[in-house]
Scaffold this motif. Sequence first.
Motif, PDB file in Angstrom:
ATOM      1  N   GLY A  70      11.332  11.081 -10.316  1.00  0.00           N
ATOM      2  CA  GLY A  70      11.619   9.661 -10.490  1.00  0.00           C
ATOM      3  C   GLY A  70      12.802   9.231  -9.653  1.00  0.00           C
ATOM      4  N   HIS A  76       3.384   7.372 -21.459  1.00  0.00           N
ATOM      5  CA  HIS A  76       2.606   8.593 -21.316  1.00  0.00           C
ATOM      6  C   HIS A  76       3.484   9.809 -21.022  1.00  0.00           C
ATOM      7  CE1 HIS A  76      -0.887   6.047 -21.456  1.00  0.00           C
ATOM      8  NE2 HIS A  76      -0.474   5.365 -20.410  1.00  0.00           N
ATOM      9  N   ASN A  78       8.131   1.134 -21.788  1.00  0.00           N
ATOM     10  CA  ASN A  78       8.927   2.232 -21.235  1.00  0.00           C
ATOM     11  C   ASN A  78      10.075   2.588 -22.174  1.00  0.00           C
ATOM     12  OD1 ASN A  78       7.430   2.215 -18.728  1.00  0.00           O
ATOM     13  ND2 ASN A  78       8.590   0.376 -18.178  1.00  0.00           N
ATOM     14  N   GLU A 137       5.676  10.147 -18.451  1.00  0.00           N
ATOM     15  CA  GLU A 137       6.092  10.344 -17.067  1.00  0.00           C
ATOM     16  C   GLU A 137       7.523   9.852 -16.882  1.00  0.00           C
ATOM     17  OE1 GLU A 137       4.997   8.909 -12.501  1.00  0.00           O
ATOM     18  OE2 GLU A 137       3.660   8.400 -14.166  1.00  0.00           O
ATOM     19  N   ARG A 138       8.335  10.671 -16.252  1.00  0.00           N
ATOM     20  CA  ARG A 138       9.729  10.296 -16.002  1.00  0.00           C
ATOM     21  C   ARG A 138       9.788   9.352 -14.810  1.00  0.00           C
ATOM     22  NH1 ARG A 138      14.766  14.394 -16.693  1.00  0.00           N
ATOM     23  NH2 ARG A 138      16.462  13.011 -16.069  1.00  0.00           N
ATOM     24  N   LEU A 139      10.199   8.117 -15.059  1.00  0.00           N
ATOM     25  CA  LEU A 139      10.180   7.081 -14.036  1.00  0.00           C
ATOM     26  C   LEU A 139      11.488   6.981 -13.273  1.00  0.00           C
ATOM     27  CD1 LEU A 139       8.452   4.227 -16.081  1.00  0.00           C
ATOM     28  CD2 LEU A 139       7.363   5.912 -14.581  1.00  0.00           C
ATOM     29  N   TYR A 164      11.270   6.889 -19.282  1.00  0.00           N
ATOM     30  CA  TYR A 164       9.908   7.416 -19.290  1.00  0.00           C
ATOM     31  C   TYR A 164       8.922   6.293 -19.571  1.00  0.00           C
ATOM     32  CZ  TYR A 164      12.294  11.902 -20.109  1.00  0.00           C
ATOM     33  OH  TYR A 164      13.119  12.995 -20.027  1.00  0.00           O
ATOM     34  N   ASP A 165       7.689   6.444 -19.086  1.00  0.00           N
ATOM     35  CA  ASP A 165       6.657   5.518 -19.530  1.00  0.00           C
ATOM     36  C   ASP A 165       6.042   6.039 -20.817  1.00  0.00           C
ATOM     37  OD1 ASP A 165       4.700   7.426 -18.898  1.00  0.00           O
ATOM     38  OD2 ASP A 165       3.996   6.372 -17.117  1.00  0.00           O
TER      39      ASP A 165
END
Length: 339
Positions: free
Chosen positions: A40, A280, A263, A282-284, A277-278
């Motif tokens: 990210g 799901h 998020n 995922e590290r944004l 994170y989102d």
Amino acid sequence: MQRPPARSLSALLAIGVLILTGCGTQSGDPGEEAAAASPGRTITAQKFMRLTQPHAETGMTLLEGPVFGEDGGLYVVDVTAPEGKPKVMRVDVRKKTSRAVHTDGRGAYTSAQFSPHDGRLHLSDFVHGEIVSLAPGGGDPRTVFSGDVDGAPMNPDDIAFDQRGNLYVSDSRGLSEGEAHGRVVRIDRESGKATVLAENLAAPNGISFDDEYRGLWFSELTENRISYLSLDEAGAVESRHTAIRVDGGVAQTDSIAVDADGNLYQGLHGRAAMVVYDRHGERLATVELPARTKGLKSATNVAITPGGTKAYITVSGPAGGYLYTFDALAEGTRQSNGG
């Protein structure tokens, strides 16, 4: 309860906060190592203003619970503030000024949220196991909840409200003993009845509803993980699972906020940074302070401007208690106040 003398109170506050945050368990500088392993993009937050300095009575300052009120003010608590010093402050973010809203000789307040039911500001007292409320602008203190839950006292850390005004609490019971006795507790708005939704948790800290009020995100400080509780319309648990494991090095998971896109903004204790994170997992992004910033050790919590993307992080350490700002990934809502 009889009020303890000032010196005893100061010691109690300091001990309570050490228990709460796990201070003294970190060593070294984890920033470069953790960032190297993190996907990210990096967002650099900018200094907005200093709110507090370390208190002589407690030896520290710790800002928490940023929450926007209907009046547009940003309300912040100082967990370690002694009697006579502001324990709740209102920040005018346009003028960059702050004023005291509340102080007392007892509370160690670790979070703040406005109730959607009565508009009162609710505070969690970690040391004394109580939830208290204030009038929207301060004053008129009331005890909302106190006492044992299923035969055991609470150490309430963060709080969240559902749309009907029922209260959800992360209970860090067991942290001082290093035992997984923590809980997530629901307090019914009308009856005041407390119901345990999850137990045997490792020092639960952050707690926030998702963007659709279908479930609760909560973090466990001593396990560096975020779990998800799916709830039915009555607030009962339908399912629970571990959702995200946070690679924080010596830093630990603190408070959680959620933006309009769902998020998660996960604060860190032991490192002045925040991970995003989102839904799901995922590290944004990683939110960092500018390079060479010294004396700030934790970025506990965040509030995103309602209907806007300006975010304000509470950051604390030996240098004092500060607000830093950055542009969030989506607009702020009620869940975007970090509790």
